[in-house]
Write an enzyme that holds these catalytic residues in place. Sequence first.
Site, PDB file in Angstrom:
ATOM      1  N   CYS A   1       0.834  -1.216   0.000  1.00 37.96           N
ATOM      2  CA  CYS A   1       0.000   0.000   0.000  1.00 37.96           C
ATOM      3  C   CYS A   1       0.863   1.258   0.000  1.00 37.96           C
ATOM      4  O   CYS A   1       0.607   2.205  -0.749  1.00 37.96           O
ATOM      5  CB  CYS A   1      -0.944  -0.013   1.193  1.00 37.96           C
ATOM      6  SG  CYS A   1      -0.141  -0.400   2.766  1.00 37.96           S
TER       7      CYS A   1
ATOM      8  N   HIS B   1      -2.287   5.707   6.320  1.00 35.67           N
ATOM      9  CA  HIS B   1      -0.895   6.137   6.433  1.00 35.67           C
ATOM     10  C   HIS B   1      -0.820   7.595   5.953  1.00 35.67           C
ATOM     11  O   HIS B   1      -1.707   8.071   5.244  1.00 35.67           O
ATOM     12  CB  HIS B   1       0.017   5.335   5.502  1.00 35.67           C
ATOM     13  CG  HIS B   1       0.011   3.858   5.700  1.00 35.67           C
ATOM     14  ND1 HIS B   1       0.432   3.240   6.860  1.00 35.67           N
ATOM     15  CD2 HIS B   1      -0.335   2.847   4.861  1.00 35.67           C
ATOM     16  CE1 HIS B   1       0.355   1.925   6.707  1.00 35.67           C
ATOM     17  NE2 HIS B   1      -0.117   1.657   5.516  1.00 35.67           N
TER      18      HIS B   1
ATOM     19  N   GLN C   1      -4.755   2.277   3.416  1.00 33.66           N
ATOM     20  CA  GLN C   1      -3.968   1.043   3.269  1.00 33.66           C
ATOM     21  C   GLN C   1      -4.833  -0.165   2.901  1.00 33.66           C
ATOM     22  O   GLN C   1      -4.343  -1.100   2.262  1.00 33.66           O
ATOM     23  CB  GLN C   1      -3.206   0.746   4.576  1.00 33.66           C
ATOM     24  CG  GLN C   1      -4.026   0.211   5.737  1.00 33.66           C
ATOM     25  CD  GLN C   1      -4.769   1.285   6.518  1.00 33.66           C
ATOM     26  OE1 GLN C   1      -4.630   2.459   6.231  1.00 33.66           O
ATOM     27  NE2 GLN C   1      -5.543   0.890   7.517  1.00 33.66           N
TER      28      GLN C   1
HETATM   29  P1  NAD Z   1      -5.552 -10.574   6.483  1.00 34.95           P
HETATM   30  O1  NAD Z   1      -4.956 -11.228   7.662  1.00 34.95           O
HETATM   31  O2  NAD Z   1      -6.610  -9.539   6.668  1.00 34.95           O
HETATM   32  O3  NAD Z   1      -6.148 -11.667   5.502  1.00 34.95           O
HETATM   33  C1  NAD Z   1      -5.446 -12.823   5.160  1.00 34.95           C
HETATM   34  C2  NAD Z   1      -6.435 -13.916   4.811  1.00 34.95           C
HETATM   35  O4  NAD Z   1      -5.719 -15.090   4.458  1.00 34.95           O
HETATM   36  C3  NAD Z   1      -7.375 -14.289   5.945  1.00 34.95           C
HETATM   37  O5  NAD Z   1      -8.676 -14.320   5.422  1.00 34.95           O
HETATM   38  C4  NAD Z   1      -6.941 -15.680   6.344  1.00 34.95           C
HETATM   39  O6  NAD Z   1      -8.057 -16.440   6.717  1.00 34.95           O
HETATM   40  C5  NAD Z   1      -6.365 -16.205   5.055  1.00 34.95           C
HETATM   41  N1  NAD Z   1      -5.363 -17.264   5.256  1.00 34.95           N
HETATM   42  C6  NAD Z   1      -4.500 -17.419   6.267  1.00 34.95           C
HETATM   43  N2  NAD Z   1      -3.757 -18.542   6.102  1.00 34.95           N
HETATM   44  C7  NAD Z   1      -4.182 -19.103   4.950  1.00 34.95           C
HETATM   45  C8  NAD Z   1      -3.835 -20.283   4.235  1.00 34.95           C
HETATM   46  N3  NAD Z   1      -2.883 -21.104   4.677  1.00 34.95           N
HETATM   47  N4  NAD Z   1      -4.504 -20.547   3.086  1.00 34.95           N
HETATM   48  C9  NAD Z   1      -5.467 -19.736   2.615  1.00 34.95           C
HETATM   49  N5  NAD Z   1      -5.836 -18.585   3.265  1.00 34.95           N
HETATM   50  C10 NAD Z   1      -5.202 -18.296   4.412  1.00 34.95           C
HETATM   51  O7  NAD Z   1      -4.324  -9.978   5.644  1.00 34.95           O
HETATM   52  P2  NAD Z   1      -4.334  -8.735   4.666  1.00 34.95           P
HETATM   53  O8  NAD Z   1      -4.176  -7.498   5.462  1.00 34.95           O
HETATM   54  O9  NAD Z   1      -5.465  -8.852   3.724  1.00 34.95           O
HETATM   55  O10 NAD Z   1      -2.945  -8.949   3.924  1.00 34.95           O
HETATM   56  C11 NAD Z   1      -2.824  -9.846   2.830  1.00 34.95           C
HETATM   57  C12 NAD Z   1      -1.615  -9.446   2.006  1.00 34.95           C
HETATM   58  O11 NAD Z   1      -1.809  -8.110   1.525  1.00 34.95           O
HETATM   59  C13 NAD Z   1      -0.281  -9.400   2.781  1.00 34.95           C
HETATM   60  O12 NAD Z   1       0.760  -9.719   1.887  1.00 34.95           O
HETATM   61  C14 NAD Z   1      -0.175  -7.945   3.179  1.00 34.95           C
HETATM   62  O13 NAD Z   1       1.145  -7.538   3.434  1.00 34.95           O
HETATM   63  C15 NAD Z   1      -0.739  -7.274   1.944  1.00 34.95           C
HETATM   64  N6  NAD Z   1      -1.263  -5.925   2.154  1.00 34.95           N
HETATM   65  C16 NAD Z   1      -1.971  -5.609   3.273  1.00 34.95           C
HETATM   66  C17 NAD Z   1      -2.429  -4.313   3.449  1.00 34.95           C
HETATM   67  C18 NAD Z   1      -3.172  -3.902   4.678  1.00 34.95           C
HETATM   68  O14 NAD Z   1      -3.064  -2.763   5.086  1.00 34.95           O
HETATM   69  N7  NAD Z   1      -3.942  -4.754   5.293  1.00 34.95           N
HETATM   70  C19 NAD Z   1      -2.197  -3.356   2.464  1.00 34.95           C
HETATM   71  C20 NAD Z   1      -1.526  -3.725   1.290  1.00 34.95           C
HETATM   72  C21 NAD Z   1      -1.046  -5.017   1.143  1.00 34.95           C
END
Ligand code: NAD
Length: 337
Positions: A140, A220, A301
């Site tokens: 993000c 952010h 984000q």
């Molecule tokens: P999150 O924890 O909200 O969601 C992750 C999801 O993955 C959950 O639904 C969980 O149930 C699922 N999960 C966990 N283990 C799993 C498995 N073994 N198999 C299948 N599904 C599984 O995370 P998020 O914030 O959505 O982040 C996801 C990615 O996006 C990360 O790489 C993060 O760095 C990136 N990201 C996050 C943000 C943010 O601010 N939240 C912003 C940009 C990028």
Amino acid sequence: MKSVAINGYGTIGKRVADAVAAQKDMKIVGVSKTRPTFEARAAVNKDYPLYIGIPEREHLFRESGIEIAGTVDDMIEEADVVVDCTPGNLGKANLEKYKKAGVKAIYQGGEDHELTGLSFNSFANYDDSFGANYTRVVSCNTTGLTRTLSTIDPICDIKKVRAVMVRRGADPNEVKKGPINSIVPNPPKVPSHHGPDVKTVMGDIDVTTMALLVPTTLMHQHNLMVEINNDVTIDEIIDAFEKRSRVMLVDASEGLGSTAELMEFAKELGRNRNDFYEIPVWRESINIVDNELFYMQAVHQESDVVPENVDAIRALLEMESDNEKSIAKTNKAMGIL
Ligand code: NAD
């Protein structure tokens, strides 16, 4: 119509799923969860076939009365591309699965660039991922930096960027994360990973970043100092930001002087989940002093990377060779300004 699977239906995954469902040229063939949470139930209510990431937990879903369509292994067989939105660092194990199934995949910023050797931003390097098997949408913060820097570079000829990022301590739903009452240099070293990450999509730009965490969940906030080679005026910078989609000039004088007010404004936009896909840049913050351009911006984000994921699908699957055409399609379907 291309088939898209979302592995990991969390903060980013559920937003990417809705954005994909809104496009005319792609459809959702499945989303995955590991636990039978309210989000799993919401996915089923939206008619997204639900697959489970941990097969041993099937009985938990059955006991909760949440219908599942199969396992993640079954899901990826159905897809032309998987958008991997699992928490960072599951990428390597998942990549083995995708390779075995012969399916293309898009990762998120929590994974390292080295996993795919390719990173993605719709404006900066769409062509690099065209037809590739795997790419990674940068984080993000990196998406926010790249959106505005790639807008001004053609007119400014950037010499050097220094940026300080004030990062939200946690997402709004993360009850166990902090800080609650502290300012934390994070990482406590220079550069933070964001500068090198910008280079993965913008090439050899000279950019160094510092970052800190503060007790807020909303957005952010970035502070940029950009040494430039060309003589440009503030009006030319404003004009460039005004013309670029997914960047929005905002005025503190109109009551938008903080991230709290920006998120209130996002509610007025009437978007799904009150998301703010654009990068808001404070108009009053733009200044040029001795060939150094200054500006301040914010990043929602939870949502700024979502349109980039849709464009990355079109790039990988060779659905649209012109990035501007893909951006226009995505923006129209998502109501992006
Ligand atoms: P999150 O924890 O909200 O969601 C992750 C999801 O993955 C959950 O639904 C969980 O149930 C699922 N999960 C966990 N283990 C799993 C498995 N073994 N198999 C299948 N599904 C599984 O995370 P998020 O914030 O959505 O982040 C996801 C990615 O996006 C990360 O790489 C993060 O760095 C990136 N990201 C996050 C943000 C943010 O601010 N939240 C912003 C940009 C990028």
